[in-house]
Design an enzyme around this catalytic site. Structure first.
Site, PDB file in Angstrom:
ATOM      1  N   CYS A   1       4.502  14.752  -9.265  1.00  0.00           N
ATOM      2  CA  CYS A   1       5.407  15.651  -9.991  1.00  0.00           C
ATOM      3  C   CYS A   1       6.585  14.865 -10.561  1.00  0.00           C
ATOM      4  CB  CYS A   1       5.929  16.750  -9.065  1.00  0.00           C
ATOM      5  SG  CYS A   1       4.632  17.775  -8.340  1.00  0.00           S
TER       6      CYS A   1
ATOM      7  N   CYS B   1       7.058  15.686  -4.414  1.00  0.00           N
ATOM      8  CA  CYS B   1       5.729  15.228  -4.855  1.00  0.00           C
ATOM      9  C   CYS B   1       5.869  14.054  -5.838  1.00  0.00           C
ATOM     10  CB  CYS B   1       5.014  16.405  -5.519  1.00  0.00           C
ATOM     11  SG  CYS B   1       3.576  15.964  -6.503  1.00  0.00           S
TER      12      CYS B   1
END
Length: 109
Positions: free
Chosen positions: A36, A33
């Protein structure tokens, strides 16, 4: 317990998380991600001076129950716990000060 760079191989159960003593940050996300990945330096920096805070990194996604029990919809989601109870939540933090501010909600009164 310092910043955790890796996701846990096996997510804890909700019962286990609810029984955690002290201050814990449960981070939901995935290794791939982009949001992230961008948040990692912010999270690491904020946790640097909080050795008393446990950081648990949980890989979230389809079929992962723990994230569903917390209603996680976007990554990363940071859930701040005090003795197993949620006291703050951050979704896609943009600054280290946001993380630091959430950590302050877990400080003893």
């Amino acid at each position: 317990m310092p910043y955790a760079a890796q996701h846990l191989a096996q997510a804890p159960s909700r019962d286990d998380v609810d029984r955690l003593p002290g201050t814990t940050v449960v981070e939901f996300g995935t290794p791939w991600c982009g949001h992230c990945q961008r948040a990692q330096p912010l999270i690491e920096q904020a946790l640097k001076d909080h050795a008393e805070v446990a950081h648990i990194k949980v890989e979230d996604g389809s079929g992962q129950r723990l994230g569903r029990t917390y209603g996680v919809k976007l990554w990363p989601t940071l859930v701040f716990l005090k003795d197993g109870k949620e006291v703050a939540r951050l979704v896609r933090p943009q600054t280290g000060s946001e993380v630091e501010q959430a950590l302050q909600t877990t400080a003893p009164a």
